[in-house]
Design a protein around this motif. Structure first.
Motif, PDB file in Angstrom:
ATOM      1  N   LYS A 306       0.848  -1.199   0.000  1.00 33.81           N
ATOM      2  CA  LYS A 306       0.000   0.000   0.000  1.00 33.81           C
ATOM      3  C   LYS A 306       0.878   1.241   0.000  1.00 33.81           C
ATOM      4  O   LYS A 306       1.903   1.288   0.684  1.00 33.81           O
ATOM      5  CB  LYS A 306      -0.870   0.033   1.259  1.00 33.81           C
ATOM      6  CG  LYS A 306      -2.037  -0.913   1.254  1.00 33.81           C
ATOM      7  CD  LYS A 306      -3.056  -0.507   2.311  1.00 33.81           C
ATOM      8  CE  LYS A 306      -4.374  -1.215   2.119  1.00 33.81           C
ATOM      9  NZ  LYS A 306      -4.322  -2.648   2.420  1.00 33.81           N
ATOM     10  N   LYS A 307       0.446   2.238  -0.750  1.00 27.67           N
ATOM     11  CA  LYS A 307       1.136   3.526  -0.716  1.00 27.67           C
ATOM     12  C   LYS A 307       0.281   4.488   0.097  1.00 27.67           C
ATOM     13  O   LYS A 307      -0.852   4.769  -0.245  1.00 27.67           O
ATOM     14  CB  LYS A 307       1.326   4.033  -2.158  1.00 27.67           C
ATOM     15  CG  LYS A 307       2.361   5.137  -2.273  1.00 27.67           C
ATOM     16  CD  LYS A 307       2.744   5.371  -3.731  1.00 27.67           C
ATOM     17  CE  LYS A 307       3.295   6.777  -3.956  1.00 27.67           C
ATOM     18  NZ  LYS A 307       4.305   7.196  -2.985  1.00 27.67           N
ATOM     19  N   LEU A 308       0.845   4.954   1.207  1.00 24.23           N
ATOM     20  CA  LEU A 308       0.087   5.865   2.078  1.00 24.23           C
ATOM     21  C   LEU A 308       0.340   7.308   1.664  1.00 24.23           C
ATOM     22  O   LEU A 308       1.437   7.652   1.226  1.00 24.23           O
ATOM     23  CB  LEU A 308       0.520   5.682   3.535  1.00 24.23           C
ATOM     24  CG  LEU A 308       0.366   4.285   4.132  1.00 24.23           C
ATOM     25  CD1 LEU A 308       0.866   4.283   5.573  1.00 24.23           C
ATOM     26  CD2 LEU A 308      -1.079   3.814   4.062  1.00 24.23           C
ATOM     27  N   ASN A 309      -0.693   8.154   1.843  1.00 21.55           N
ATOM     28  CA  ASN A 309      -0.453   9.580   1.609  1.00 21.55           C
ATOM     29  C   ASN A 309       0.083  10.222   2.898  1.00 21.55           C
ATOM     30  O   ASN A 309       0.102   9.598   3.968  1.00 21.55           O
ATOM     31  CB  ASN A 309      -1.717  10.282   1.092  1.00 21.55           C
ATOM     32  CG  ASN A 309      -2.846  10.241   2.112  1.00 21.55           C
ATOM     33  OD1 ASN A 309      -2.610  10.371   3.315  1.00 21.55           O
ATOM     34  ND2 ASN A 309      -4.066  10.039   1.634  1.00 21.55           N
ATOM     35  N   ASP A 310       0.557  11.471   2.771  1.00 27.19           N
ATOM     36  CA  ASP A 310       1.223  12.128   3.903  1.00 27.19           C
ATOM     37  C   ASP A 310       0.334  12.187   5.134  1.00 27.19           C
ATOM     38  O   ASP A 310       0.814  11.980   6.263  1.00 27.19           O
ATOM     39  CB  ASP A 310       1.626  13.556   3.513  1.00 27.19           C
ATOM     40  CG  ASP A 310       2.828  13.551   2.581  1.00 27.19           C
ATOM     41  OD1 ASP A 310       3.380  12.449   2.339  1.00 27.19           O
ATOM     42  OD2 ASP A 310       3.200  14.630   2.091  1.00 27.19           O
ATOM     43  N   SER A 311      -0.943  12.453   4.936  1.00 25.54           N
ATOM     44  CA  SER A 311      -1.774  12.623   6.125  1.00 25.54           C
ATOM     45  C   SER A 311      -2.030  11.274   6.797  1.00 25.54           C
ATOM     46  O   SER A 311      -2.113  11.194   8.035  1.00 25.54           O
ATOM     47  CB  SER A 311      -3.062  13.386   5.773  1.00 25.54           C
ATOM     48  OG  SER A 311      -4.152  12.522   5.700  1.00 25.54           O
ATOM     49  N   GLN A 312      -2.077  10.212   6.028  1.00 28.00           N
ATOM     50  CA  GLN A 312      -2.187   8.872   6.640  1.00 28.00           C
ATOM     51  C   GLN A 312      -0.938   8.554   7.471  1.00 28.00           C
ATOM     52  O   GLN A 312      -1.026   8.030   8.586  1.00 28.00           O
ATOM     53  CB  GLN A 312      -2.377   7.808   5.561  1.00 28.00           C
ATOM     54  CG  GLN A 312      -3.755   7.827   4.892  1.00 28.00           C
ATOM     55  CD  GLN A 312      -3.843   6.836   3.739  1.00 28.00           C
ATOM     56  OE1 GLN A 312      -2.960   6.806   2.866  1.00 28.00           O
ATOM     57  NE2 GLN A 312      -4.898   6.035   3.722  1.00 28.00           N
ATOM     58  N   VAL A 313       0.217   8.883   6.882  1.00 26.09           N
ATOM     59  CA  VAL A 313       1.475   8.626   7.608  1.00 26.09           C
ATOM     60  C   VAL A 313       1.494   9.412   8.910  1.00 26.09           C
ATOM     61  O   VAL A 313       1.811   8.876   9.988  1.00 26.09           O
ATOM     62  CB  VAL A 313       2.691   8.995   6.728  1.00 26.09           C
ATOM     63  CG1 VAL A 313       3.976   8.976   7.553  1.00 26.09           C
ATOM     64  CG2 VAL A 313       2.799   8.043   5.543  1.00 26.09           C
ATOM     65  N   GLU A 314       1.107  10.675   8.838  1.00 21.78           N
ATOM     66  CA  GLU A 314       1.123  11.515  10.049  1.00 21.78           C
ATOM     67  C   GLU A 314       0.159  10.989  11.108  1.00 21.78           C
ATOM     68  O   GLU A 314       0.458  11.023  12.301  1.00 21.78           O
ATOM     69  CB  GLU A 314       0.771  12.960   9.692  1.00 21.78           C
ATOM     70  CG  GLU A 314       1.934  13.697   9.046  1.00 21.78           C
ATOM     71  CD  GLU A 314       1.485  14.928   8.245  1.00 21.78           C
ATOM     72  OE1 GLU A 314       0.404  15.473   8.564  1.00 21.78           O
ATOM     73  OE2 GLU A 314       2.206  15.305   7.305  1.00 21.78           O
ATOM     74  N   ASP A 315      -0.989  10.506  10.680  1.00 24.76           N
ATOM     75  CA  ASP A 315      -1.950   9.945  11.635  1.00 24.76           C
ATOM     76  C   ASP A 315      -1.361   8.716  12.331  1.00 24.76           C
ATOM     77  O   ASP A 315      -1.475   8.561  13.552  1.00 24.76           O
ATOM     78  CB  ASP A 315      -3.252   9.548  10.920  1.00 24.76           C
ATOM     79  CG  ASP A 315      -4.057  10.761  10.458  1.00 24.76           C
ATOM     80  OD1 ASP A 315      -3.667  11.904  10.801  1.00 24.76           O
ATOM     81  OD2 ASP A 315      -5.053  10.566   9.737  1.00 24.76           O
ATOM     82  N   ILE A 316      -0.750   7.861  11.541  1.00 21.20           N
ATOM     83  CA  ILE A 316      -0.188   6.637  12.143  1.00 21.20           C
ATOM     84  C   ILE A 316       0.958   6.987  13.091  1.00 21.20           C
ATOM     85  O   ILE A 316       1.063   6.436  14.198  1.00 21.20           O
ATOM     86  CB  ILE A 316       0.276   5.649  11.040  1.00 21.20           C
ATOM     87  CG1 ILE A 316      -0.952   5.093  10.305  1.00 21.20           C
ATOM     88  CG2 ILE A 316       1.111   4.522  11.640  1.00 21.20           C
ATOM     89  CD1 ILE A 316      -0.625   4.179   9.129  1.00 21.20           C
ATOM     90  N   VAL A 317       1.798   7.944  12.685  1.00 20.31           N
ATOM     91  CA  VAL A 317       2.900   8.347  13.561  1.00 20.31           C
ATOM     92  C   VAL A 317       2.359   8.956  14.858  1.00 20.31           C
ATOM     93  O   VAL A 317       2.901   8.711  15.949  1.00 20.31           O
ATOM     94  CB  VAL A 317       3.859   9.308  12.831  1.00 20.31           C
ATOM     95  CG1 VAL A 317       4.826   9.980  13.807  1.00 20.31           C
ATOM     96  CG2 VAL A 317       4.640   8.541  11.759  1.00 20.31           C
ATOM     97  N   ALA A 318       1.290   9.714  14.757  1.00 26.69           N
ATOM     98  CA  ALA A 318       0.674  10.280  15.971  1.00 26.69           C
ATOM     99  C   ALA A 318       0.210   9.154  16.894  1.00 26.69           C
ATOM    100  O   ALA A 318       0.384   9.218  18.122  1.00 26.69           O
ATOM    101  CB  ALA A 318      -0.497  11.181  15.611  1.00 26.69           C
TER     102      ALA A 318
END
Lengths: 347, 347
Positions: A306-318
């Motif tokens: 899966k290719k995540l977009n920036d906001s998905q990545v930021e949510d997961i990192v949060a």
């Protein structure tokens, strides 16, 4: 009902590992179970703490367990791979010692079932602490009168200062290294407002896209119910049609295969913990990925295609940031003195 | 009258160094003075403690100040000479960090006047912590967000995170490393029965034969009244007609001469402290002498041209053992995390 409705207490087993599904999150307990042959005691924990911090367990006396598994940090050494005796580099990234008592196997490749067996490894590894043998190690610790007395008092018997008991004491100390009360844990226990909306989105996302199929259980590294010694391994990388594999040399180490020699264990790895992961950069078995954001992208790509977009990545990192726990204060042990001849004098 | 009659408050000066004489013993104060340009504060001490224990101050991230000046022990590393980056060996035995705030100069050769200047040395020494420059060091510490905040709050101003301020903070922590209430100190303060008869004989002997001509002052390493930067140096070895010189290679390093290039500084050394000396084997600038008993024999022979019998040696060692103080409990600092990129990732 303590958990959000989207989570149900489903037992995750390995064959579900790539299937997104509902499952139960589990808070970190305050205490870790001890094996029947190595019960906890205050005196044993204190002895183990001394040994954990004692550089005399390395050949030249320059490295202790804490050198690579630094309890002042997330329990690692901030390096891609560790530095052993004489500046030698190890092959893999040092796993955190915090909460390691909850693993069902130890090391990236699960080659030790228990903390005790894990502790025996680095001391004798020629690129780590480099002691030439268990006998040499025991002789050195026996040359320190304070330790002789303490082993007698902690273990009793005719020959209490053995390599096995050195490892047992270290394991006892490590079993106390638990970081409870992360924001995530407090959320699970009812503080519904402690997580940001972003972290909550991340929590939903890791479930929806399938990360928690493997990152499950109290340590997010496999089912909690696994008996000691039964590892929870996954293939990494699963998908190789992405640039990360080559860029980060992620497929050069074949993981558990090097332990068993069994072809089906090629590229199989123990699933690593998510707890305190915001404190343990750099990432992956070879420490090649410098940031948590990049680690999330890589995993989505190599494991879930899966290719995540920036906001998905930021949510997961949060969400991952909400897994940083409370680190119990550690007082430094006083190390027993080498009265007379220092065991290191000859080096 | 707090002192035994045999001791009077005589000021010892260098030209008396080989003349046995009566003199005053002095107890260790609870606090060390701070230079006017680096006053103590709780926040600065806490920052300095983090830096003291932080291996990111070494090039590969494998060594901290505490690696060689281990506060869990007598403040040294149990080794003849220290192990630096990549297993390199230093040239001299690591001096203890405990009570180092009471020295008027630092290092065996007195090449630093203050704790702050001392702290700047090992970080940049290529065989010790091996950082390539002060600028590199500052850049690395600046890459750790928690430190940036702390330096701002501790030092203020436009550019608080400097190499000088790194050293100032470390010095502030080191200034707290004091070991009061040794049996000797308690004896001086009136507990007349706390010393054994053997230790009392040793105390008289070190005065009678002349050891305390040089081993004087609160740290037994020179007059207490010396201003910061004025070292108390003595020639070592004074007498070479004994087997120790060759056996232990005691004359191969010319000490302060290597700092000044001045012929009169050949074989001149800062007098080392006696405090906690029972915990800091092996002995001498090259760490070549493994036991305290042997160290006493060597010194009597090389400095006073005296051969001591076994019971004299035992008496002196009993006295030296009474100089082991109380070590204040040290809690481990939490080290600020390298969020995102670890500054060590590239190594």
């Amino acid at each position: 009902m303590r958990y959000p409705l989207i989570f149900t207490r489903t037992i995750i087993v390995a064959f579900l590992s790539l299937v997104p599904c509902a499952h139960a999150f589990e808070p970190l307990p305050d205490k870790a179970p001890a094996p029947a042959d190595n019960p906890q005691s205050e005196a044993k924990i204190a002895l183990g703490k001394q040994l954990f911090f004692d550089p005399r367990l390395s050949l030249n006396g320059s490295l202790s367990c804490n050198s690579c598994h630094n309890v002042m940090t997330g329990g690692t050494d901030d390096r891609p791979v560790s530095i052993g005796e004489a500046g030698q580099k190890g092959g893999r990234n040092a796993p955190t010692v915090w909460n390691s008592a909850f693993h069902s196997v130890q090391f990236w490749d699960g080659r030790a079932a228990t903390l005790k067996d894990q502790a025996k490894g680095p001391i004798l590894n020629p690129v780590e602490m480099a002691m030439p043998s268990a006998e040499f190690t025991v002789a050195r610790i026996k040359s320190i009168p304070g330790y002789v007395e303490q082993f007698k008092s902690v273990f009793g018997g005719n020959d209490p200062l053995t390599y096995d008991n050195i490892a047992k004491a270290i394991a006892s100390y490590e079993r106390t290294l638990i970081t409870p009360n992360s924001a995530f844990d407090r959320y699970l226990k009812g503080e519904k407002n402690i997580l940001s909306e972003q972290a909550k989105r991340g929590m939903k996302l890791v479930t929806d896209i399938g990360c928690t199929s493997c990152h499950t259980g109290i340590n997010f590294n496999g089912p909690t119910s696994l008996p000691l010694g039964q590892g929870f391994y996954q293939k990494f990388p699963m998908f190789t049609n992405n640039p990360y594999i080559k860029n980060y040399k992620l497929d050069q180490d074949m993981g558990r295969f090097h332990v068993t020699g069994d072809a089906k264990d090629k590229h199989m790895w123990r699933v690593p913990t998510w707890r305190n992961i915001a404190l343990t950069a750099p990432y992956f078995h070879n420490g090649s990925v410098p940031t948590l954001e990049e680690a999330v992208r890589v995993m989505a790509s190599t494991q879930l295609n899966k290719k995540l977009n920036d906001s998905q990545v930021e949510d997961i990192v949060a969400f991952l940031n909400s897994l940083t726990g409370e680190f119990p204060e550690q007082t430094l042990p006083r190390l027993p003195v080498t009265t007379g001849n220092s065991p290191l004098s000859g080096n």
